[in-house]
Design a protein around this motif. Structure first.
Motif, short mmCIF file in Angstrom:
data_model
loop_
_atom_site.label_atom_id
_atom_site.label_comp_id
_atom_site.label_asym_id
_atom_site.label_seq_id
_atom_site.Cartn_x
_atom_site.Cartn_y
_atom_site.Cartn_z
N ARG A 172 47.77 48.02 32.03
CA ARG A 172 46.52 48.30 32.73
C ARG A 172 46.71 48.17 34.24
N LEU A 173 46.57 49.30 34.93
CA LEU A 173 46.60 49.33 36.39
C LEU A 173 45.20 49.67 36.89
N VAL A 174 44.74 48.97 37.92
CA VAL A 174 43.43 49.21 38.51
C VAL A 174 43.65 49.73 39.92
N ALA A 175 43.07 50.89 40.23
CA ALA A 175 43.20 51.47 41.56
C ALA A 175 42.35 50.71 42.56
N CYS A 176 42.88 50.57 43.78
CA CYS A 176 42.13 49.95 44.87
C CYS A 176 42.57 50.61 46.17
N THR A 177 41.82 50.34 47.23
CA THR A 177 42.18 50.81 48.56
C THR A 177 42.43 49.59 49.43
N ILE A 178 43.54 49.59 50.14
CA ILE A 178 43.89 48.48 51.02
C ILE A 178 43.37 48.81 52.40
N ARG A 215 32.36 45.82 39.81
CA ARG A 215 32.27 45.64 38.35
C ARG A 215 33.60 45.22 37.75
N ILE A 216 34.68 45.41 38.49
CA ILE A 216 36.02 45.08 37.98
C ILE A 216 36.32 43.61 38.25
N ALA A 217 36.55 42.87 37.19
CA ALA A 217 36.90 41.45 37.32
C ALA A 217 38.38 41.34 37.72
N LEU A 218 38.66 40.42 38.64
CA LEU A 218 40.03 40.18 39.06
C LEU A 218 40.50 38.83 38.56
N PRO A 219 41.75 38.75 38.09
CA PRO A 219 42.30 37.44 37.73
C PRO A 219 42.58 36.63 39.00
N GLU A 220 42.84 35.36 38.85
CA GLU A 220 43.13 34.50 40.00
C GLU A 220 44.40 34.93 40.72
N SER A 221 45.41 35.37 39.98
CA SER A 221 46.63 35.89 40.61
C SER A 221 47.11 37.11 39.82
N PHE A 222 47.77 38.01 40.54
CA PHE A 222 48.21 39.28 39.95
C PHE A 222 49.21 39.93 40.89
#
Length: 93
Positions: free
Chosen positions: A34-40, A55-62
């Motif tokens: 599972r890859l989630v797209a984002c913009t830096i 709406r996308i939950a993020l884990p503490e580290s990834f």
């Protein structure tokens, strides 16, 4: 004594590394397949500010994969989250 500024950071603590504004595509490794797209939006040696759906939950580290001139992967830790934006620090490798 100054408190946190509007970014949520303590106004007395300087940044660990100079940040630069960028608009780059990124991918959050959220699981084995599972890859989630984002913009830096901001990037430094020490961390980044990213934009993604609230709406996308993020884990503490990834792992954060940065798509640029070259692909780079950084182990990231979530520091803050407000709306569409999240602040990350990169862990030492």
């Amino acid at each position: 004594m100054p408190g946190p500024d509007e970014s949520g950071r303590d106004a007395e603590r300087p940044r660990a590394a100079k940040r630069r504004r960028v608009i780059q595509q990124g991918r959050i490794v959220a699981g084995p397949e599972r890859l989630v797209a984002c913009t830096i939006h901001d990037l430094s040696r020490a961390g980044a500010k990213i934009r993604l759906s609230p709406r996308i939950a993020l884990p503490e580290s990834f792992d954060l994969v940065i798509v640029g001139d070259e692909l780079s992967t950084h182990r990231a830790r979530l520091r803050w989250r407000r709306g569409d934006f999240a602040g990350l620090t990169f862990e030492a490798s």
